[in-house]
Scaffold this motif. Structure first.
Motif, PDB file in Angstrom:
ATOM      1  N   UNK A   1       1.935   7.161  -0.541  1.00  0.00           N
ATOM      2  CA  UNK A   1       2.738   6.900   0.664  1.00  0.00           C
ATOM      3  C   UNK A   1       3.239   5.455   0.668  1.00  0.00           C
ATOM      4  N   UNK A   2       2.363   4.504   0.307  1.00  0.00           N
ATOM      5  CA  UNK A   2       2.773   3.099   0.256  1.00  0.00           C
ATOM      6  C   UNK A   2       3.886   2.900  -0.768  1.00  0.00           C
ATOM      7  N   UNK A   3       3.763   3.538  -1.925  1.00  0.00           N
ATOM      8  CA  UNK A   3       4.819   3.420  -2.933  1.00  0.00           C
ATOM      9  C   UNK A   3       6.132   3.994  -2.423  1.00  0.00           C
ATOM     10  N   UNK A   4       6.065   5.112  -1.723  1.00  0.00           N
ATOM     11  CA  UNK A   4       7.286   5.713  -1.170  1.00  0.00           C
ATOM     12  C   UNK A   4       7.937   4.785  -0.146  1.00  0.00           C
ATOM     13  N   UNK A   5       7.103   4.059   0.622  1.00  0.00           N
ATOM     14  CA  UNK A   5       7.610   3.142   1.654  1.00  0.00           C
ATOM     15  C   UNK A   5       7.907   1.760   1.093  1.00  0.00           C
TER      16      UNK A   5
END
Length: 539
Positions: free
Chosen positions: A127-131
């Motif tokens: 999720x952090x990578x996507x954001x």
């Protein structure tokens, strides 16, 4: 016959094993530096294995494994000058200018971090990578051996406040999203939160933000948040406009508060008595490939917005503060910053001219009227030089030679009297004559770093500087200083570095070292020799 059958089975097994290894592009985890697709097999699956294996992967290398599918990390050289340096072994790849994410050369999620690598295969990490949000940081313990002996006696030398100690200089966590300043087709955004804990908090403290630790308790270790800001990048305006709002590192400077951003463990006196942080809004415009302009509207230097217009009771009305109330921080007022930056086409030369914290210049917590600049020149891939000079001043600073001014201070008639700030309050001035109640206090500096890169993992820096504390308001002693030092920055990998050094300080006119005004101990030495070293472990 049985032996022949067993031999045949063994040969077949070896053949199958060889065929399986040939089919597996990452045998035994592989080498991600040769085949980036081997990165996940090399790191493993659980968090702890991935975290440890990432350090093991980069040990002895100067860069992380390169993803061949990653987009370009900078615009073409027809639009931005080439990168002048590399990290490692230098503390920066682009010549620093502050107040902005580097324009034209920044991609989101571009920080090399063992912590992010360890989390990347978890749902939260994905999720952090996507954001494009990253969490990383470092711990920085260090120590020094000094000719001084009094607690706090290394001052005005900085970042080794107490002589002959081992300490936690800083533990820092970055939570950030970097805006994409390489692309030109959409508005992007970013932010950074940077809590810090350790001895170094005493240099980043802004009056009104957890400042009780320094000003009321004089704690050896404390916490701060020198950066807490948001950013908006607008690529359609010329070559890109970035607007930053919040608390951020002031412009410009060769050095910075955060340990990895410096050539040496210690800091120059030029930096120690400089503007550290501003709070407000800063606009940075890349007008062309070569020219960048900056302008900001802030609330002063090391000042907090809630102190703007705030007043406290004045128990001792006087000629400096005649009313029954006085400003809580006279430096917390509407203030401007201005800067211009020129970089040569080949990136080898860079000049920054800046006016920072410009307002009425009244005596404040750190209401420094800063006029100066930095210049960088790259001779070749091994050698470069960094130069900084500035003049800063404050007006109407109480004259410590004047009995009336001393009475005003001692009776609570200034915002910086011991009744309000028992420790580390701003100094008064040693004016040219005792006849005046106050005067303008100036501070003039000239600083040079000469830097040599013998290997991709080593940097040797020689520092020389001259400082003139004309009225003694910045260091507490009216004197001129010279300082010289040499340091070695060695990287074991992009994640771990050590910085041993030795520096010599000399006060030319008065005793300045081995004292402590908080303990009412007068300095007893005109010189100091300080050997020091730290280790920075990034995560």
């Amino acid at each position: 016959m049985k032996r022949l059958l067993l031999a045949g089975v063994a040969v077949s097994a070896i053949g199958l094993s060889s065929a399986a290894q040939a089919a597996n592009p990452c045998p035994y985890g592989g080498d991600p530096y040769k085949n980036y697709d081997c990165l996940d097999p090399y790191l493993g699956t659980d968090f702890l294995s991935r975290f440890i294996n990432y350090y093991r992967l980069e040990w002895g290398h100067d860069v992380a494994p390169a993803d061949p599918k990653a987009p370009s990390s900078r615009r073409p050289e027809s639009e931005v000058p080439p990168a002048p340096q590399s990290t490692p072994p230098m503390p920066f790849a682009e010549w620093p200018y502050g107040g902005s994410t580097n324009l034209g050369v920044t991609r989101p999620s571009s920080v090399d971090s063992p912590l992010m690598a360890a989390m990347s295969n978890t749902p939260f990490g994905q999720w952090m990578n996507d954001m494009h949000i990253q969490v990383y940081g470092w711990v920085d313990p260090g120590g020094n051996l000094s000719t001084n002996s009094v607690r706090g006696g290394n001052a005005p030398a900085a970042y080794s406040y107490n002589p002959n100690t081992v300490q936690l200089d800083q533990a820092v966590l970055y939570i950030e999203r970097l805006p994409d300043t390489v692309q030109k087709d959409h508005i992007d955004w970013g932010f950074r939160l940077a809590p810090i804990y350790g001895e170094n908090y005493r240099y980043t403290t802004a009056f009104g933000l957890w400042s009780y630790q320094l000003l009321n308790q004089n704690k050896n270790n404390g916490y701060d948040m020198p950066m807490a800001y948001g950013e908006v990048f607008i690529p359609q305006v010329m070559e890109g406009l970035l607007i930053r709002f919040g608390r951020y590192i002031s412009i410009p400077d060769i050095e910075a508060q955060l340990a990895p951003n410096n050539y040496m463990y210690s800091h120059s006196m030029t930096y120690t008595f400089d503007n550290y942080t501003n709070t407000g809004i800063e606009a940075t415009l890349a007008a062309t490939k070569n020219w960048i302009f900056q302008a900001g509207f802030i609330d002063g230097t090391e000042a907090m917005p809630w102190h703007v217009g705030a007043r406290i009771a004045n128990p001792f009305p006087n000629a400096l503060y005649p009313g029954l109330t006085m400003p809580k921080d006279p430096g917390a007022v509407p203030t401007i910053t201005l800067g211009v930056r020129w970089t040569s086409d080949d990136g080898k030369d860079d000049l920054n001219l800046v006016a920072d914290g410009i307002n009425g210049g009244q005596w404040g917590y750190n209401n420094l009227q800063w006029y100066g600049g930095t210049y960088y020149h790259k001779f070749n891939d091994q050698w470069h030089i960094s130069i900084e000079s500035y003049n800063e001043h404050q007006n109407n600073v109480a004259n410590l030679l004047n009995p009336q001014a001393l009475a005003i201070i001692n009776n609570g008639g200034t915002p910086f009297s011991p009744q309000y700030m028992p420790f580390n309050a701003p100094f008064g001035a040693i004016c040219k004559t005792a006849a005046v109640l106050s005067c303008t206090a100036e501070f003039q500096t000239a600083l040079m770093y000469l830097n040599y890169k013998p290997t991709p993992l080593d940097n040797i820096s020689y520092r020389a500087e001259f400082v003139d504390d004309k009225e003694g308001q910045r260091t507490g002693i009216k004197t001129r200083y010279i300082e010289t030092g040499i340091g070695w920055q060695h990287w074991f990998s992009p994640q771990i570095e050590i910085r041993p050094e030795v520096s010599y300080y000399k006060a030319l006119d008065n005793f300045a070292f081995n004292g402590n005004p908080n303990l009412l101990i007068a300095p007893t030495k005109k010189y100091a020799i300080i050997g020091a070293a730290d280790i920075i472990i990034h995560f």
